[in-house]
Structure formats: structure tokens, C-alpha cells
Write a protein that holds these residues in place. Structure first.
Motif, PDB file in Angstrom:
ATOM      1  N   GLU A   9       0.830  -1.205   0.000  1.00 31.36           N
ATOM      2  CA  GLU A   9       0.000   0.000   0.000  1.00 31.36           C
ATOM      3  C   GLU A   9       0.867   1.260   0.000  1.00 31.36           C
ATOM      4  O   GLU A   9       0.570   2.216  -0.704  1.00 31.36           O
ATOM      5  N   LYS A  10       1.939   1.243   0.788  1.00 30.42           N
ATOM      6  CA  LYS A  10       2.867   2.386   0.796  1.00 30.42           C
ATOM      7  C   LYS A  10       3.502   2.552  -0.577  1.00 30.42           C
ATOM      8  O   LYS A  10       3.635   3.673  -1.069  1.00 30.42           O
ATOM      9  N   ALA A  11       3.896   1.456  -1.189  1.00 33.20           N
ATOM     10  CA  ALA A  11       4.538   1.515  -2.504  1.00 33.20           C
ATOM     11  C   ALA A  11       3.585   2.076  -3.554  1.00 33.20           C
ATOM     12  O   ALA A  11       3.988   2.866  -4.407  1.00 33.20           O
ATOM     13  N   LYS A  12       2.324   1.695  -3.489  1.00 41.91           N
ATOM     14  CA  LYS A  12       1.332   2.191  -4.449  1.00 41.91           C
ATOM     15  C   LYS A  12       1.135   3.696  -4.327  1.00 41.91           C
ATOM     16  O   LYS A  12       0.779   4.362  -5.297  1.00 41.91           O
ATOM     17  N   LYS A  13       1.371   4.254  -3.132  1.00 39.00           N
ATOM     18  CA  LYS A  13       1.177   5.681  -2.900  1.00 39.00           C
ATOM     19  C   LYS A  13       2.419   6.509  -3.212  1.00 39.00           C
ATOM     20  O   LYS A  13       2.366   7.731  -3.163  1.00 39.00           O
ATOM     21  N   ALA A  14       3.514   5.857  -3.533  1.00 39.17           N
ATOM     22  CA  ALA A  14       4.758   6.577  -3.823  1.00 39.17           C
ATOM     23  C   ALA A  14       4.565   7.506  -5.016  1.00 39.17           C
ATOM     24  O   ALA A  14       3.944   7.131  -6.015  1.00 39.17           O
ATOM     25  N   ALA A  15       5.097   8.711  -4.915  1.00 36.64           N
ATOM     26  CA  ALA A  15       4.946   9.709  -5.964  1.00 36.64           C
ATOM     27  C   ALA A  15       6.033   9.610  -7.029  1.00 36.64           C
ATOM     28  O   ALA A  15       5.926  10.256  -8.072  1.00 36.64           O
ATOM     29  N   SER A  16       7.065   8.795  -6.766  1.00 31.83           N
ATOM     30  CA  SER A  16       8.170   8.678  -7.720  1.00 31.83           C
ATOM     31  C   SER A  16       8.968   7.414  -7.430  1.00 31.83           C
ATOM     32  O   SER A  16       8.825   6.803  -6.370  1.00 31.83           O
TER      33      SER A  16
END
Length: 46
Positions: A9-16
């Protein structure tokens, strides 16, 4: 390494890709710039 749902979930929210590298480092995972770019593109193509 097994990735938890929380990590995904954190990875999916990464902006770059750079943010993915930082997240990986926080979790003790080494991630190259080319791998980060590949994963970022994969996660954002869905």
C-alpha cells in the motif's frame, strides 16, 4: 523477501521511483534505481 500488504500500500502511494527507493531503504530492502523505476511504472499502470 515477503512484502506485506502494508508495504504494498505504501509503494502504491509513492509519488516517484525515488520515493520507492526511500521506502525500500526504510524496510531494509536494497532497491536499484532501474528496479525502482520498473516497479513504479508497474504499480502506476493499473
Amino acid at each position: 523477501m515477503t512484502f506485506t500488504n502494508e508495504m504494498m500500500e505504501k509503494a502504491k502511494k509513492a509519488a516517484s521511483a525515488e520515493e520507492l527507493i526511500a521506502l525500500a531503504k526504510e524496510e531494509g530492502v536494497e532497491l536499484s534505481a532501474s528496479d525502482a523505476e520498473m516497479y513504479y511504472n508497474f504499480l502506476n499502470s493499473r
